[in-house]
Design a protein around this motif. Structure first.
Motif, mmCIF file in Angstrom:
data_model
loop_
_atom_site.group_PDB
_atom_site.id
_atom_site.type_symbol
_atom_site.label_atom_id
_atom_site.label_comp_id
_atom_site.label_asym_id
_atom_site.label_seq_id
_atom_site.Cartn_x
_atom_site.Cartn_y
_atom_site.Cartn_z
ATOM 1 N N ALA A 57 0.828 -1.204 0.000
ATOM 2 C CA ALA A 57 0.000 0.000 0.000
ATOM 3 C C ALA A 57 0.864 1.257 0.000
ATOM 4 C CB ALA A 57 -0.945 -0.004 1.198
ATOM 5 N N GLU A 58 1.883 1.293 0.855
ATOM 6 C CA GLU A 58 2.789 2.445 0.907
ATOM 7 C C GLU A 58 3.448 2.694 -0.441
ATOM 8 O OE1 GLU A 58 5.910 2.610 3.899
ATOM 9 O OE2 GLU A 58 4.558 1.633 5.309
ATOM 10 N N ILE A 59 3.944 1.627 -1.039
ATOM 11 C CA ILE A 59 4.635 1.742 -2.319
ATOM 12 C C ILE A 59 3.685 2.275 -3.385
ATOM 13 C CG2 ILE A 59 5.699 0.409 -4.190
ATOM 14 C CD1 ILE A 59 6.875 -1.420 -1.908
ATOM 15 N N LEU A 60 2.495 1.745 -3.443
ATOM 16 C CA LEU A 60 1.535 2.165 -4.462
ATOM 17 C C LEU A 60 1.157 3.635 -4.310
ATOM 18 C CD1 LEU A 60 -0.213 1.411 -6.876
ATOM 19 C CD2 LEU A 60 -1.944 0.600 -5.259
ATOM 20 N N VAL A 64 2.133 7.002 -6.907
ATOM 21 C CA VAL A 64 1.221 7.980 -7.503
ATOM 22 C C VAL A 64 1.859 9.364 -7.456
ATOM 23 C CG1 VAL A 64 -1.016 9.130 -7.276
ATOM 24 C CG2 VAL A 64 -0.858 6.652 -6.979
ATOM 25 N N GLU A 65 2.324 9.742 -6.286
ATOM 26 C CA GLU A 65 2.930 11.067 -6.118
ATOM 27 C C GLU A 65 4.227 11.208 -6.910
ATOM 28 O OE1 GLU A 65 5.462 13.568 -2.861
ATOM 29 O OE2 GLU A 65 4.194 11.949 -2.124
ATOM 30 N N LYS A 66 5.104 10.223 -6.795
ATOM 31 C CA LYS A 66 6.432 10.331 -7.412
ATOM 32 C C LYS A 66 6.359 10.298 -8.931
ATOM 33 C CE LYS A 66 8.352 10.482 -3.406
ATOM 34 N NZ LYS A 66 8.842 11.707 -2.827
ATOM 35 N N LEU A 67 5.524 9.433 -9.486
ATOM 36 C CA LEU A 67 5.400 9.372 -10.941
ATOM 37 C C LEU A 67 4.835 10.672 -11.501
ATOM 38 C CD1 LEU A 67 4.102 5.716 -11.371
ATOM 39 C CD2 LEU A 67 6.341 6.597 -12.078
ATOM 40 N N ASP A 68 3.848 11.226 -10.806
ATOM 41 C CA ASP A 68 3.278 12.499 -11.238
ATOM 42 C C ASP A 68 4.339 13.592 -11.183
ATOM 43 O OD1 ASP A 68 1.036 14.155 -12.090
ATOM 44 O OD2 ASP A 68 1.166 15.045 -10.089
ATOM 45 N N ARG A 69 5.097 13.597 -10.112
ATOM 46 C CA ARG A 69 6.139 14.611 -9.946
ATOM 47 C C ARG A 69 7.203 14.499 -11.033
ATOM 48 N NH1 ARG A 69 9.724 16.422 -5.253
ATOM 49 N NH2 ARG A 69 10.023 18.548 -5.950
ATOM 50 N N LEU A 78 -2.651 5.520 -13.687
ATOM 51 C CA LEU A 78 -2.906 4.080 -13.563
ATOM 52 C C LEU A 78 -2.707 3.610 -12.126
ATOM 53 C CD1 LEU A 78 -1.220 2.776 -16.821
ATOM 54 C CD2 LEU A 78 -3.657 2.825 -16.312
ATOM 55 N N CYS A 79 -1.631 4.041 -11.491
ATOM 56 C CA CYS A 79 -1.383 3.674 -10.096
ATOM 57 C C CYS A 79 -2.457 4.264 -9.184
ATOM 58 C CB CYS A 79 0.001 4.145 -9.653
ATOM 59 S SG CYS A 79 1.344 3.200 -10.377
ATOM 60 N N GLU A 80 -2.865 5.487 -9.479
ATOM 61 C CA GLU A 80 -3.903 6.135 -8.687
ATOM 62 C C GLU A 80 -5.220 5.360 -8.788
ATOM 63 O OE1 GLU A 80 -5.698 10.613 -8.056
ATOM 64 O OE2 GLU A 80 -4.647 10.160 -9.907
ATOM 65 N N HIS A 81 -5.553 4.901 -9.989
ATOM 66 C CA HIS A 81 -6.775 4.119 -10.185
ATOM 67 C C HIS A 81 -6.732 2.842 -9.333
ATOM 68 C CE1 HIS A 81 -10.208 2.274 -12.137
ATOM 69 N NE2 HIS A 81 -9.467 1.193 -12.309
ATOM 70 N N VAL A 82 -5.611 2.147 -9.376
ATOM 71 C CA VAL A 82 -5.476 0.916 -8.587
ATOM 72 C C VAL A 82 -5.577 1.232 -7.098
ATOM 73 C CG1 VAL A 82 -3.908 -0.969 -7.967
ATOM 74 C CG2 VAL A 82 -4.132 -0.284 -10.358
ATOM 75 N N ALA A 83 -4.917 2.313 -6.667
ATOM 76 C CA ALA A 83 -4.956 2.692 -5.251
ATOM 77 C C ALA A 83 -6.392 3.006 -4.809
ATOM 78 C CB ALA A 83 -4.041 3.888 -4.995
ATOM 79 N N ARG A 84 -7.156 3.672 -5.664
ATOM 80 C CA ARG A 84 -8.550 3.965 -5.332
ATOM 81 C C ARG A 84 -9.374 2.681 -5.285
ATOM 82 N NH1 ARG A 84 -8.841 9.277 -5.055
ATOM 83 N NH2 ARG A 84 -7.677 10.580 -6.489
ATOM 84 N N GLU A 85 -9.155 1.796 -6.227
ATOM 85 C CA GLU A 85 -9.862 0.515 -6.245
ATOM 86 C C GLU A 85 -9.559 -0.301 -4.992
ATOM 87 O OE1 GLU A 85 -12.025 -1.041 -8.605
ATOM 88 O OE2 GLU A 85 -12.213 1.024 -9.302
ATOM 89 N N GLU A 86 -8.342 -0.183 -4.495
ATOM 90 C CA GLU A 86 -7.931 -0.914 -3.298
ATOM 91 C C GLU A 86 -8.346 -0.206 -2.013
ATOM 92 O OE1 GLU A 86 -6.312 -3.943 -3.107
ATOM 93 O OE2 GLU A 86 -6.643 -4.086 -5.263
ATOM 94 N N GLY A 87 -8.940 0.981 -2.148
ATOM 95 C CA GLY A 87 -9.377 1.730 -0.977
ATOM 96 C C GLY A 87 -8.247 2.457 -0.267
ATOM 97 N N LEU A 88 -7.115 2.615 -0.942
ATOM 98 C CA LEU A 88 -5.959 3.279 -0.345
ATOM 99 C C LEU A 88 -6.021 4.797 -0.496
ATOM 100 C CD1 LEU A 88 -3.259 0.807 -1.665
ATOM 101 C CD2 LEU A 88 -4.312 0.847 0.603
ATOM 102 N N LEU A 89 -6.824 5.248 -1.443
ATOM 103 C CA LEU A 89 -7.074 6.674 -1.668
ATOM 104 C C LEU A 89 -8.572 6.875 -1.719
ATOM 105 C CD1 LEU A 89 -4.462 7.442 -4.496
ATOM 106 C CD2 LEU A 89 -4.315 8.136 -2.098
ATOM 107 N N PRO A 90 -9.055 8.056 -1.345
ATOM 108 C CA PRO A 90 -10.492 8.292 -1.410
ATOM 109 C C PRO A 90 -10.968 8.310 -2.868
ATOM 110 C CG PRO A 90 -9.331 10.330 -0.889
ATOM 111 C CD PRO A 90 -8.316 9.230 -0.864
#
Length: 95
Positions: A57-60, A64-69, A78-90
């Motif tokens: 979860a931490e890595i994912l 999101v932040e590092k790739l965008d930066r 793509l990572c953000e979508h997965v993180a949202r699907e996993e409930g790691l982001l709102p």
């Protein structure tokens, strides 16, 4: 794209690589203990499995932040979508 120094890129990659190395070690422990029967071994397998999931979860989320930066917006989305699907982001409508 935000300005990012070569040094920051290297630090970011090293930090992520260190987390991946820790995650791989935990995964190896979980695999080794897969046939565990003692209460201690089962508890260790569970502890390592939970720690591995937390690192995933931490890595994912960090990706999101590092790739965008780095300007790699498509990969970040793509990572953000997965993180949202996993409930790691709102959900996007709550962000």
């Amino acid at each position: 794209m935000h300005e990012i120094s070569d040094e920051e890129i290297v630090q970011t990659v090293r930090a992520l690589a260190a987390k991946e190395t820790r995650r791989d070690h935990l995964a190896n422990t979980v695999t080794t203990l897969r046939g565990a029967t003692s209460a201690e071994d089962i508890a260790e397998q569970n502890r390592c499995g939970e720690a591995m999931a937390e690192l995933d979860a931490e890595i994912l989320v960090e990706l999101v932040e590092k790739l965008d930066r780095l300007g790699l917006r498509s990969a970040a989305v793509l990572c953000e979508h997965v993180a949202r699907e996993e409930g790691l982001l709102p959900p996007a409508d709550e962000a």
